[in-house]
Design a protein around this motif. Structure first.
Motif, PDB file in Angstrom:
ATOM      1  N   UNK A  93     -31.235 -16.908   3.714  1.00 36.47           N
ATOM      2  CA  UNK A  93     -31.846 -17.950   2.902  1.00 36.47           C
ATOM      3  C   UNK A  93     -31.784 -17.615   1.422  1.00 36.47           C
ATOM      4  N   UNK A  94     -32.012 -18.642   0.610  1.00 38.55           N
ATOM      5  CA  UNK A  94     -31.986 -18.506  -0.841  1.00 38.55           C
ATOM      6  C   UNK A  94     -32.870 -17.364  -1.328  1.00 38.55           C
ATOM      7  N   UNK A  95     -34.116 -17.307  -0.838  1.00 40.31           N
ATOM      8  CA  UNK A  95     -35.041 -16.306  -1.359  1.00 40.31           C
ATOM      9  C   UNK A  95     -34.651 -14.898  -0.912  1.00 40.31           C
ATOM     10  N   UNK A  96     -34.085 -14.772   0.288  1.00 36.70           N
ATOM     11  CA  UNK A  96     -33.570 -13.467   0.723  1.00 36.70           C
ATOM     12  C   UNK A  96     -32.476 -12.995  -0.230  1.00 36.70           C
ATOM     13  N   UNK A  97     -31.553 -13.882  -0.532  1.00 35.04           N
ATOM     14  CA  UNK A  97     -30.440 -13.545  -1.418  1.00 35.04           C
ATOM     15  C   UNK A  97     -30.925 -13.207  -2.815  1.00 35.04           C
ATOM     16  N   UNK A 116     -34.327 -20.977  11.396  1.00 34.76           N
ATOM     17  CA  UNK A 116     -34.685 -19.711  12.025  1.00 34.76           C
ATOM     18  C   UNK A 116     -36.098 -19.290  11.663  1.00 34.76           C
ATOM     19  N   UNK A 117     -36.677 -18.368  12.413  1.00 34.42           N
ATOM     20  CA  UNK A 117     -38.057 -17.935  12.157  1.00 34.42           C
ATOM     21  C   UNK A 117     -38.171 -17.135  10.866  1.00 34.42           C
ATOM     22  N   UNK A 118     -39.372 -17.130  10.306  1.00 34.09           N
ATOM     23  CA  UNK A 118     -39.642 -16.252   9.181  1.00 34.09           C
ATOM     24  C   UNK A 118     -39.543 -14.808   9.639  1.00 34.09           C
ATOM     25  N   UNK A 119     -39.199 -13.930   8.719  1.00 30.49           N
ATOM     26  CA  UNK A 119     -39.116 -12.523   9.095  1.00 30.49           C
ATOM     27  C   UNK A 119     -38.274 -11.738   8.116  1.00 30.49           C
ATOM     28  N   UNK A 120     -38.202 -10.438   8.326  1.00 32.12           N
ATOM     29  CA  UNK A 120     -37.528  -9.535   7.399  1.00 32.12           C
ATOM     30  C   UNK A 120     -36.116  -9.163   7.835  1.00 32.12           C
ATOM     31  N   UNK A 121     -35.671  -9.649   8.975  1.00 34.60           N
ATOM     32  CA  UNK A 121     -34.368  -9.208   9.484  1.00 34.60           C
ATOM     33  C   UNK A 121     -33.232  -9.567   8.539  1.00 34.60           C
ATOM     34  N   UNK A 122     -33.299 -10.739   7.924  1.00 34.13           N
ATOM     35  CA  UNK A 122     -32.209 -11.167   7.039  1.00 34.13           C
ATOM     36  C   UNK A 122     -32.156 -10.314   5.768  1.00 34.13           C
ATOM     37  N   UNK A 123     -33.291 -10.115   5.141  1.00 31.12           N
ATOM     38  CA  UNK A 123     -33.293  -9.322   3.907  1.00 31.12           C
ATOM     39  C   UNK A 123     -32.932  -7.873   4.202  1.00 31.12           C
TER      40      UNK A 123
END
Length: 402
Positions: free
Chosen positions: A112-116, A18-25
């Motif tokens: 993703x790992x870094x979001x988590x 998926x694209x980079x972005x802030x939606x997941x965090x």
């Protein structure tokens, strides 16, 4: 679930293309009740030196008696090194609880790992009532998970260099725009950037009415009251940036001096003695870091391991003129193997990092030059782990780590 299982699960998570972005965090933080909402932070961004700046800030916060938090990446020996507070490393039990919670959620897109990891840090800090945090960005700035911070008291842009070029726009200007995209309106910016990177930062800071403080020798804001504790001439720039931020935040000179003189950041110009030989461990993983590293050493026997996503050929070209011998090793899961490395420069390859280190020690015993282990912080961490295991099972009186 055990702590080891929790960490293994975290590392297995990705944004699945998926694209980079802030939606997941942002979704993660919403589900957690917005733990970042009341977290005042210094946001540390840049190509090199981010972790060192955080280390100086962290030491100063400790000296001031703050309830502080700090994040850096990657870790060397234990995942918990990534999330620290005035009470120490995040507890294993909290990591496990978070993973169990995350496994029970239905996310709109893969996290993703870094979001988590970022969400875990913010939740931990909120639970302790942290009143100041030093937060290291991951990749870039504008679209990095750490840019979900709503309350940034100061932004540090250490430098702009050749790393993550494909991800961040394909040029130094593109890298600069992505990193400087995290500048907040009206929030002071401290930077050591030069050239095109500084030009981009100036422009974005002006657009957002963010006071800009550029590192200059002789400037009282960037004065070093003491010799920094971290090794290497390049650390003086990192220390000056940290000192400037601390002054802008209102910390007094004794606190600043203590922070600069007591900071600890393993894996960066870390010195140890192994089998009577001087060994330097440094996680230089991009060309600017390699250039700074070679300025510190006259000659060395090289142990090198790296990852395919890095510009390892340029790093090697930077190191080779001072390398009196070379050998490769497997840095960690996903790292380059012999086939790729040998295309860059012919040298022996060792699957096991300690075998590579011992081979370099034999060469060092002939001329007294130090051994340099570099190319990846993951390699440095693996070597430190293996040395700890070896010391625990077969202690050597000649082996000391300092």
């Amino acid at each position: 679930m055990t702590y080891a299982e929790a960490v293994e699960w975290l590392f297995a998570q990705s944004r699945a293309g998926g694209p980079r972005g802030l939606s997941r965090i942002l979704e993660l933080l919403q589900l957690l009740g917005h733990p970042q909402a009341e977290l005042p932070a210094v946001h540390v961004i840049g190509t090199n030196g981010k972790g060192s700046v955080v280390a100086y800030l962290e030491a100063a916060f400790k000296a001031a008696g703050e309830r502080y938090g700090a994040t850096t990446s990657p870790h060397l020996l234990d995942f918990r090194e990534r999330i620290r507070t005035h009470l120490g490393l995040i507890p294993e039990a909290e990591v496990v609880r978070f993973v169990e919670w995350a496994q029970g959620q239905q996310f709109h897109e893969p996290v993703a790992f870094f979001d988590l990891t970022t969400a875990l840090a913010f939740r931990h800090f909120a639970s302790l009532g942290i009143n100041i945090a030093a937060i290291e960005a991951g990749v870039g700035g504008l679209l990095d998970a750490t840019n979900a911070l709503p309350w940034v008291r100061a932004t540090v842009l250490t430098n702009i260099g050749e790393d993550h070029l494909e991800t961040l726009g394909g040029s130094l200007e593109g890298v600069a725009r992505d990193k400087a995209g995290a500048i907040r309106t009206g929030v002071p910016v401290v930077t050591g950037a030069e050239g095109i990177g500084l030009e981009v930062i100036r422009g974005i800071a002006a657009e957002r009415a963010a006071p800009l403080f550029v590192l200059r020798e002789g400037s009282p804001l960037f004065d070093l009251p003491v010799q920094p504790s971290l090794q290497g001439r390049f650390q003086r720039q990192n220390a000056r940036l940290a000192a400037a931020v601390l002054r802008l935040l209102g910390y007094d000179e004794p606190v600043i001096s203590t922070g600069l003189s007591t900071a600890v950041h393993p894996g960066r110009m870390q010195q140890l003695t192994y089998q009577g030989i001087h060994v330097v461990l440094d996680g230089a993983h991009n060309p600017p870091a390699a250039r700074a590293l070679v300025e510190e050493l006259e000659g060395f026997h090289l142990v090198f391991g790296a990852f395919p996503r890095k510009d390892y050929r340029t790093i090697l070209q930077t190191l080779l003129p001072k390398a009196r011998s070379v050998r490769y090793t497997y840095a960690a899961r996903g790292a380059l193997r012999a086939e790729e490395l040998l295309q860059a420069y012919p040298a022996p390859y060792f699957d096991h990092p300690l075998e590579a280190l011992q081979h370099a020690v034999q060469s060092s015993q002939q001329d007294g030059s130090p051994v340099l282990v570099t190319g990846s912080l993951y390699l440095v961490g693996e070597v430190l782990r293996l040395l700890e295991e070896q010391s625990a099972t077969n202690p050597l009186p000649t082996e000391t780590i300092r």
